[in-house]
Enzyme design. Sequence first.
Site, PDB file in Angstrom:
ATOM      1  N   PRO A   1      -7.230  -2.097  -6.085  1.00 38.60           N
ATOM      2  CA  PRO A   1      -6.469  -0.863  -6.134  1.00 38.60           C
ATOM      3  C   PRO A   1      -4.955  -1.600  -5.535  1.00 38.60           C
ATOM      4  CG  PRO A   1      -7.801  -0.720  -4.370  1.00 38.60           C
ATOM      5  CD  PRO A   1      -8.563  -1.593  -5.220  1.00 38.60           C
TER       6      PRO A   1
ATOM      7  N   ASP B   1      -2.351  -5.281  -2.217  1.00 38.34           N
ATOM      8  CA  ASP B   1      -3.548  -4.786  -2.263  1.00 38.34           C
ATOM      9  C   ASP B   1      -3.704  -3.447  -1.420  1.00 38.34           C
ATOM     10  OD1 ASP B   1      -6.335  -4.230  -1.887  1.00 38.34           O
ATOM     11  OD2 ASP B   1      -6.767  -6.401  -1.739  1.00 38.34           O
ATOM     12  N   HIS B   2      -4.001  -2.396  -1.881  1.00 32.17           N
ATOM     13  CA  HIS B   2      -3.910  -1.007  -0.928  1.00 32.17           C
ATOM     14  C   HIS B   2      -5.038  -1.104  -0.276  1.00 32.17           C
ATOM     15  CE1 HIS B   2      -1.891   2.492   0.075  1.00 32.17           C
ATOM     16  NE2 HIS B   2      -1.541   2.834  -1.059  1.00 32.17           N
ATOM     17  N   ARG B   3      -6.106  -1.694  -0.249  1.00 31.67           N
ATOM     18  CA  ARG B   3      -7.064  -1.501   0.699  1.00 31.67           C
ATOM     19  C   ARG B   3      -6.840  -2.162   1.927  1.00 31.67           C
ATOM     20  NH1 ARG B   3     -11.433  -5.365  -2.886  1.00 31.67           N
ATOM     21  NH2 ARG B   3      -9.244  -6.638  -3.009  1.00 31.67           N
TER      22      ARG B   3
END
Length: 431
Positions: free
Chosen positions: A232, A402-404
């Site tokens: 994501p 990286d939205h994590r």
Amino acid sequence: MSIHEVFMPALSSTMTEGKIVSWVKSPGDKVEKGETVVVVESDKADMDVETFYEGFLAHIIVEAGETASVGSAIAFIAETEAEIEQAKSLANSGGAAATTTSSPEPVPATASAATPALASQNGSNHKEGRLVASPRARKLAKELKVDLTTLQGSGPHGRIVAEDVEALSNKGKQPAPVAPAAPIPTSAPVAPPAPRTPAPTPVVAAVPGQIVPLTTFQNAVVRNMVATISVPVFRVGYTITTDGLDKLYKQIKSKGVTMTALLAKAVAVTLQKHPLLNASYSDQGIVYHSDINISVAVAMDDGGLITPVLQNADAVDIYSLSRTWKSLVERARAKQLQPQEYNSGTFTLSNLGMFGIDKFDAILPPGQGSILAIGASRPQVVATPDGLFGVRQQMQVNITSDHRIIYGAHAAAFLQDLAKLIETNPQSLTL
């Protein structure tokens, strides 16, 4: 029976198959332990592959130009000439070679398979009695009847390259033999290191209705891009005024400084304040890297993409960084980068500004947390702080993260500090 298989080695962590560029040895040739027998194209570079066995190259299973999966047999080596025919029969029958007369035990790939002979592992072109020369240089030497043992290699770490053979042939005489460990006199002219010229990759003209197979490099890009689909990501853009940076570049360009190095340095220095942007995701948590290694995307002439790495870019001075970048690009396009020079990046730059691109979004590379896409610097009419209008050089950058592990506020703060450095204090990049 003492017949051994030569396996396709894994030359990088992402390599699943390799392409045979050329066979240095022909069937029936004598081979020594540690001698180069074949040149393999991995998904990143061309590398010489040595054999751990002594004997005769009995049979080639995978010919030049063909591919094989990692771990599969590509040739047979027989310990004696009498066993060459047995090896051929074994190959025709599709059987596996036995390394000893007794049942062999499992052996790690690094011990049973041929492994790459990197030029950096050799201090000179005569190590332990073994001549280190590129396949093209060996072939050219045979054609021109040049004795390779009399040559001092100008390639990386003393490796003999084709240019050395050609230079000697043009002189029309043989030089005096050079002792392996003898220092080169300071008064003698020394050719600058030159990467080995790889075997040319055929350029296939596009024909309507025709399917052109992907190159090894292009297939590697496909695998990497597909691997990022499940990540994501989000994107944040920023406009940076580059008048100060452009002025600095004009001042130090004559000293060999490149704009790529300046941008990489600016990003690396900014990452010191934002370690999360230099981090990456793992199943165990956030991986904070101890070094700031900037990968920079480079398009290959014959297709594909590679990202040479400017290691410790925050700590290296701009002049050394520029020299390193020039060397990396030359060796990347000659397919001579070593693994740590393309797989150790912690943050990536993708610059299309030289093509006049205003802005674009970059795809996040596997194993990294962010990639910065850089557009062209263009003159723009802007409102100045005093309420007037002025013309400023500006470029647009877009970061993909990286939205994590990285959130919008983190990326925005990073871009804000990067802009502040480039706009108000670019001279600090030369310190």
